[in-house]
Design an enzyme around this catalytic site. Sequence first.
Site, PDB file in Angstrom:
ATOM      1  N   ASP A 178      -4.899   7.634   3.217  1.00  0.00           N
ATOM      2  CA  ASP A 178      -4.449   6.322   3.667  1.00  0.00           C
ATOM      3  C   ASP A 178      -5.335   5.850   4.829  1.00  0.00           C
ATOM      4  O   ASP A 178      -5.971   6.679   5.482  1.00  0.00           O
ATOM      5  CB  ASP A 178      -2.990   6.471   4.129  1.00  0.00           C
ATOM      6  N   GLU A 179      -5.359   4.560   5.086  1.00  0.00           N
ATOM      7  CA  GLU A 179      -6.136   4.007   6.210  1.00  0.00           C
ATOM      8  C   GLU A 179      -7.574   4.526   6.184  1.00  0.00           C
ATOM      9  O   GLU A 179      -8.126   4.958   7.199  1.00  0.00           O
ATOM     10  CB  GLU A 179      -5.500   4.370   7.554  1.00  0.00           C
ATOM     11  N   GLN A 230      -8.416  -4.080   8.971  1.00  0.00           N
ATOM     12  CA  GLN A 230      -7.512  -3.318   9.831  1.00  0.00           C
ATOM     13  C   GLN A 230      -8.186  -2.106  10.453  1.00  0.00           C
ATOM     14  O   GLN A 230      -7.528  -1.171  10.898  1.00  0.00           O
ATOM     15  CB  GLN A 230      -6.284  -2.865   9.036  1.00  0.00           C
ATOM     16  N   LYS A 250       0.814  -1.199   0.000  1.00  0.00           N
ATOM     17  CA  LYS A 250       0.000   0.000   0.000  1.00  0.00           C
ATOM     18  C   LYS A 250       0.858   1.265   0.000  1.00  0.00           C
ATOM     19  O   LYS A 250       0.655   2.170  -0.810  1.00  0.00           O
ATOM     20  CB  LYS A 250      -0.858  -0.048   1.260  1.00  0.00           C
ATOM     21  N   THR A 251       1.825   1.282   0.897  1.00  0.00           N
ATOM     22  CA  THR A 251       2.689   2.463   0.968  1.00  0.00           C
ATOM     23  C   THR A 251       3.478   2.620  -0.326  1.00  0.00           C
ATOM     24  O   THR A 251       3.666   3.731  -0.828  1.00  0.00           O
ATOM     25  CB  THR A 251       3.654   2.359   2.154  1.00  0.00           C
ATOM     26  N   ARG A 310       2.303  -7.170  11.046  1.00  0.00           N
ATOM     27  CA  ARG A 310       3.433  -6.231  10.962  1.00  0.00           C
ATOM     28  C   ARG A 310       4.739  -6.976  10.730  1.00  0.00           C
ATOM     29  O   ARG A 310       5.747  -6.381  10.375  1.00  0.00           O
ATOM     30  CB  ARG A 310       3.599  -5.416  12.255  1.00  0.00           C
TER      31      ARG A 310
END
Length: 724
Positions: free
Chosen positions: A219-220, A250, A31-32, A604
């Site tokens: 984002d998020e 998430q 994603k990043t 993570r």
Amino acid sequence: MDFNKLNENQKKAVLATDGPLLVFAGAGSGKTRVITYRTAYLIGEKKVPPFSIFAVTFTNKAAGEMKKRVIDLVGPEGNSVFIKTFHAASVYMLRNFGQGIGIPRYFSIYDDTDQQTVIKEVLLSMRLDPKKISLSMIASKISEIKDRAELIDGGDPARLLPDYFSFNFPEVYREYHSRMASLNALDFNDLLIKAVQLLKTDSRARETMQRMWSHFMIDEYQDTNHAQYLIAKLLAERSRNICVVGDDDQSIYSWRGADIKNILDFERDYPDAGVITLEENYRSTEPILTAASSVIKNNGKRKPKELRSVKGDGEPVVWCRANNEYGEAEYVVNTITGLKRSDGFKNRDFSVFYRTNAQSRVFEDHLRKENLPYRVVGGLKFYDRKEIKDIIAYLRFIANPLDIVSFLRIINVPARGIGRTTLDRIRAAAAEKNMPEWLLISEGSLDKPPKGIDEFVKVISRSMEISRKIPEIKLSAFVNDVINESGYRAMLEGENTTESESRLENLEELVNGAYDYENSNRDATLEQFLQDISLLTTEENPETDPENRDNCVTLMTVHNAKGLEFPVVFLTGMEEDTFPHRLSVDTEEGIEEERRLCYVGITRAMERVYLVSADIRRSYAGVFYKQPSRFISEIPENIMESVFHASNDFSGNGFSGQDGSRSGDAPRDTGSMFSVKERVMHPKYGPGRIERIEGEGDNIKLTIAFTSGKKTFLEKYTPLEKMP
DNA sequence: TTGAGGCTTTCAACA
DNA sequence: AAAGCCTCAA
């Protein structure tokens, strides 16, 4: 630009820069990478000026990380890309464009504590008893209303009122905001709400911003609340170039008003939106992903999906049962040292996650003991420390003399002989003459002012004058000057205790912080500095040795870990009532959110995951026998390795008198972790010896003989360290 | 009237 | 650990 590093769907997401786009990005699916490459593509190929790109994420940590990666990719130009948290973005908008809706160029930003001080005053003024009515309850009710952006167009709080309040909540709500206005202060929710209001009502400001930013990335997205949703929507209304990225698995901020509905609303607002799903996971090994997905699939309300591991096989997930929280920390530290030796991991490869900030201390103690440099993200924040808050209050009051919350904090610190009575007189006179407190005392309009008032006025007015010369006068020099001139430094130096030492060091850190700030923001004023640090919550590295600065073990809550990745992850406190937290276990929604949080934690990890639980845990509430978290039993046994670890560290912080070889061993006597005659260190009174232990469970009292005399403490509140 | 000392209470997650 | 409340000496 090198597209070879992207898979098909990532590439599509990068190239789809025109018009609305919704990206469902599973954990670790790049994603990043998509966001940073998209940014690079916009700048490099589409010739979009960097400052026209607007990206928001959720935490400071994530925003910082993203900025860094953009700069890595596009070079120094990346500095002008607008990458912030929603709150910081709102401050920017309000400060630069908010004057049309009555927002002053400078305002104080109030955190939870400041907010509760104001609520308390409101209750007192309404003759309600703040002891009987929970301040935090009111604060959270006020936040809830604002998270949902319910009253933005006027509206009546009574409409939203739960009728179980025994008092007039709408009046508290209104009075709170009218006081905040007279203090020239905004709380965290106000930042968002006012930004929405600004974008809705001030068409000139709106159009300026809509032209200034042409491309938006959120984002998020699953964690945005309604106010944040509106900000994004209003800003992107004109260009329609908006890309939102999210993952329903998430979503961990529903307690802050995050609403999964925003994703559905997005598709309604932009029926033509492209939709891209990223399901290939590049981050984690197969066993880690299997563990994560076997946990998350127990959630009823979720879109079924499966992440594919690109990385393939790896080490099994490990579950360690430790005898108590010291055993837990010891296991973590031992494993770190072991892995460094056997597999060449560096300190920076490790992270320790926990559910609540209070759990960090035991890990810190053990890491320190092993000389492992570490960094704590968030937690008892640097800016939350008393001495820092005091000096910040001085600075705030200097910048905003209407800020009475800060005024009350500092008027008698250090002691100037101004107590309750004088304060009451000041406030009564101010109310009567309808003038601000500062004007009253600085013009000498107070009858028979005590001497201390004079001193205070002198200190403040002098500083006010100097502060206007910033940045010609250095910000850091100014902060240092305030610490000295206020008498604060002298006060601490006079105390001459271990505690005051460390407070002085913290103040040094604050000056250093100002120094760093002035170097990266050359023309920054005091006001800008204050607003920026009000939004800062992540603690700077306590590690001062430059050699270790970038090579630390990272400690943080699972919430803070979102958006980050580490080769080795320890998920600690994996017990019922800790994780899942006891305040969440009563509802299905609560459990499901905890489960998503657990999923975030596990995903993570790149190489290794260690789940750790303690059989006995001591907390402020007492000593508890713990059951392993239900999330552990959701992971199939055949993919998980189980170990047991008992602390047998007698010189350190382990339970004394126990061999710890069996699980479930309880302290036999009172449950104290100390024994009579043992030598201990107290942060304030220094070294001492245990004389007597009384009571049991969470009511253990220790009588300790110090050189200065005997003292008795409640064990659970006293930060004692054992001495060899 | 102030301020020191004692006692009590509080503690989920982030901006 | 920190803050609020209470009491008591100066």
